[in-house]
Design an enzyme around this catalytic site. Structure first.
Site, PDB file in Angstrom:
ATOM      1  N   ALA A  26       3.666  54.221 -31.913  1.00  0.00           N
ATOM      2  CA  ALA A  26       2.812  53.154 -31.411  1.00  0.00           C
ATOM      3  C   ALA A  26       2.785  51.978 -32.362  1.00  0.00           C
ATOM      4  CB  ALA A  26       1.393  53.682 -31.197  1.00  0.00           C
ATOM      5  N   VAL A  28       0.161  49.000 -33.846  1.00  0.00           N
ATOM      6  CA  VAL A  28      -1.272  48.795 -34.055  1.00  0.00           C
ATOM      7  C   VAL A  28      -1.508  47.305 -34.222  1.00  0.00           C
ATOM      8  CG1 VAL A  28      -3.291  49.360 -35.447  1.00  0.00           C
ATOM      9  CG2 VAL A  28      -1.467  51.046 -35.156  1.00  0.00           C
ATOM     10  N   ASP A 137      -3.002  66.375 -37.833  1.00  0.00           N
ATOM     11  CA  ASP A 137      -2.077  65.434 -38.462  1.00  0.00           C
ATOM     12  C   ASP A 137      -2.747  64.759 -39.655  1.00  0.00           C
ATOM     13  OD1 ASP A 137       0.374  64.215 -38.744  1.00  0.00           O
ATOM     14  OD2 ASP A 137      -0.115  62.527 -37.439  1.00  0.00           O
TER      15      ASP A 137
END
Length: 706
Positions: A26, A28, A137
């Site tokens: 992704a 940001v 994670d």
């Protein structure tokens, strides 16, 4: 998203401003919530991950789960939605840096700093685990350190979606090197992780924070995952020589290959970290006989042993699995060999009991020594400060809560945070929470809702740092150590010169105020000017950058040329503030001496007086008639008494000497004497002597005959 400058608004609400990060899945962006007028962080998934309906559904469920995690140490998730052909999350924007950025910049941090960060992370994990969410994670890139020092954990739930069973292959996104470096052995083997898997990952992060590198590295995720399952990490004390033993034990317990050997939950870990920071014994050191576990104790069960079903009689006894490596047991061992195990266990038990007895003996000796030393020293023994219980200030106005905590001997760290559920200026949380026992002067974060109107910065100029910090914090501003700088100033060292923003400036509560503190006047080192002309030296010392007040005095010197500097007071190399007084001592040349009165003195007396004055002498003898009163006395001197002359000047004197009448010739002799030993010069005899020689005041060196 586009890289152009066109205006992008997601769902008519989030206006994208700039990209601030890019990950494996992704982008940001920093954006503004146009509805609530606040900055937010927008994570936009790459389009290729939005094509799998199962993934999108998991992503939606996990985003919803993460949004329900409302905790000071967790990055809040405000919203999620679809934009164009992908999906996004709107999250709390934290101004600061990731732990990964800090480690890249600094290499490593101290064990105490690492324990403080891990304590906040474990608080976030404990809250998430109690609410049924496993992060999966934990890594430095997902730990944010705000500019106010607050620690927040990001990406809750997204990691869960990334590591779903359909993506368990190590080559899939979400299980690449970054994740493989930090995930647990059970994750590497494809098992379903539980909260203790997050604790293992946090142990990897703790190791990396202190060692400057993770314990397991490799060229590809598969190699790293293999090490996570089968290899023991290198002991921390072999990487960092001065790592504290309790800290090493905590990390070792977290990195146990078996989840059962790790901490039971994040709260237990946080409590042990608190003990370490407070100097108390940690539970991680409680192994067999009180021995501390080491990182070598986390060696995994070899693959063959882990996959082979063992007979009941060959299982390693439970007591031997605590604080030591598992040992592979050959599957073909039979019950007939069980006595060998019993004998080994008995021998091990005897060894453990002997070790306990030895420890007890040593501890008893130490206690006895301390008791005897206490009897001898009495009141000289320092008292251990009692723990302080954090008062409950939730619901109080910030000023009152601040004073209450200060009165309890604690240090207040204000944290202004929007919370529409409480009135302005009201405290709604403290960290650590109320009733927690902490050491005196411990820091307590006080969360309060700031006032909507800016508050003028108080005037703290002239205050010392502690008082200035207290005044500013009472007003709701943050003054961290990083906000304090020093500057040379004529003001008293340690006092505040100014603030930034300046006193009286309206400022939102919760923002930092910088203090500029006086370091005292800037000093200059007096330069070496000996031997320089006095005028040049005075100009140097009186001008920039020295600006000293220079006074010149003269002093005679037989070694330094007239007009040149003999010395400076203070001497060269001294540290002085500008404007300080400096005296230059300049040579006035050789010191002259006065010629003594010699007329009427005997020859010996005259020579002695000249020697004492540092003068040379030259003697001229004049013949006198027998019976003359001046026989043997000085009758004249060529330099008048009292005259100032240089040392070593020759003074010529005339000494009378009576002689008998001669029928043929009369001889006049001249003697020249310098500083002892004197020399005498005699002229050859002549045929006659003048009768007027005795009346001469300064005769020539020789007196000729008629």
């Amino acid at each position: 998203m586009t890289e152009s400058n066109e205006r992008v608004v997601l769902n008519d609400r989030y206006e994208i401003q700039q990209r601030i990060g890019r990950g494996g899945m992704a982008d940001v962006f920093l954006a503004r919530d146009v509805l609530l007028d606040r900055p937010v962080a927008i994570k936009v998934l790459f389009a290729e991950f939005a094509t799998d309906p199962n993934f999108v559904e998991r992503f939606r469920r996990e985003a919803q789960s993460a949004a329900n995690l409302n905790h000071p140490n967790i990055v809040g998730v405000y919203d999620w939605g679809k934009y164009s052909n992908t999906y996004f999350m709107a999250m709390e924007y934290v101004q600061g840096r990731t732990l990964a950025d800090i480690l890249r910049a600094n290499g490593h941090i101290s064990s105490v700093q690492a324990a403080e960060i891990a304590s906040e992370v474990s608080a976030a994990l404990g809250f998430a685990h109690r609410n049924g969410v496993v992060h999966r994670d934990i890594k430095p890139a997902n730990i944010l350190i705000g500019t106010n020092g607050q620690v927040k954990v990001a990406d809750f739930g997204i990691a869960r979606a990334m590591n779903a069973p359909t993506e368990s292959n190590l080559t899939q996104v979400g299980s690449v090197m970054g994740t493989a470096t930090y995930f647990s052995p059970e994750q590497a083997q494809g098992a379903q992780p539980d909260p203790r898997s997050d604790l293992y990952s946090l142990g990897i992060v703790l190791y990396e924070m202190v060692a400057g590198q993770p314990p397991f590295t490799g060229e590809n995720p598969v190699g790293i995952a293999y090490k996570q399952v089968h290899d023991a990490p290198k002991p921390l004390n072999q990487v960092v020589a001065d790592v504290p033993r309790p800290f090493e034990a905590i990390v070792a317990k977290l990195l146990a290959k078996s989840p059962d050997l790790r901490y039971a939950d994040a709260d237990a870990l946080r409590e042990d970290l608190r003990r370490f920071r407070s100097g108390e014994p940690v539970h991680a050191l409680a192994g067999i006989g009180g021995a501390a576990p080491t990182l070598a104790a986390t060696t995994a069960v070899p693959a063959a042993a882990a996959t082979t079903a063992l007979p009941r009689t060959t299982a390693v006894p439970a007591a031997t699995t605590v604080g030591r490596a598992y040992e592979p047991v050959a599957p073909e061992r039979t019950a007939f060999q069980q006595p060998a195990y019993d004998e080994r266990n008995r021998n091990g038990l005897y060894a453990v009991l002997a070790f306990i007895a030895l420890v007890a003996l040593v501890v008893g000796g130490i206690v006895l020594y301390n008791v005897l030393a206490g009897d001898e020293e009495g009141e000289d023994e320092p008292e251990v400060p009692a723990a302080v219980e954090i008062p409950n200030v939730v619901g109080l106005p910030f000023e009152q809560a601040n004073q209450t905590l200060l009165d309890a001997g604690l240090v207040v760290v204000p944290v202004a945070q929007e919370n529409p559920e409480v009135p302005e200026n009201q405290v709604f949380q403290t960290l650590p929470p109320a009733a927690t026992l902490v050491e005196p002067t411990s820091e307590v974060q006080v969360f309060f809702r700031p006032t909507s109107e800016p508050v003028p910065v108080p005037n703290v100029v002239g205050q010392n740092v502690d008082e200035a910090r207290r005044i500013l914090q009472e007003a709701g501003f943050v003054v961290g150590d990083a906000n304090i700088t020093t500057e040379n100033s004529p003001e008293t060292p340690g006092t505040v010169i100014r603030t930034d923003p300046a006193a009286g400036t309206p400022l939102d509560q919760g923002l930092p105020v910088a203090l500029v503190v006086s370091a005292g006047p800037q000093t200059q080192v007096v330069p070496e000017v000996v031997g320089q002309p006095g005028a040049d030296a005075a100009a140097l010392l009186g001008g920039p950058p020295y600006d000293f007040e220079v006074t010149v005095v003269e002093e005679p010197s037989g070694t330094v040329q007239e007009g040149r500097v003999i010395r400076s007071e203070p001497a060269a190399g001294s540290d002085l503030a500008p404007g300080s007084a400096v005296t230059l001592v300049v040579s006035s040349g050789v010191q002259q001496v006065a010629v003594p009165t010699l007329i009427g003195a005997t020859q010996a007396q005259a020579i002695n007086l000249l020697n004492q004055a540092g003068l040379a002498n030259e003697i001229v003898f004049v013949n006198l008639a027998a019976g003359n009163a001046n026989d043997g006395l000085v009758t004249s001197q060529n330099i008048a008494a009292g005259t100032q002359v240089d040392p070593g000047t020759v003074v010529r004197i005339q000494v009378g000497r009576a002689v008998a009448p001669a029928t043929t010739t009369t001889t006049t002799t001249t003697t020249t004497t310098t500083l002892p030993p004197a020399t005498t010069t005699t002229t050859p005899p002549t045929t006659a002597a003048p009768t007027t020689a005795a009346a001469s005041t300064v005769p020539p060196a020789t007196v000729p005959g008629p």
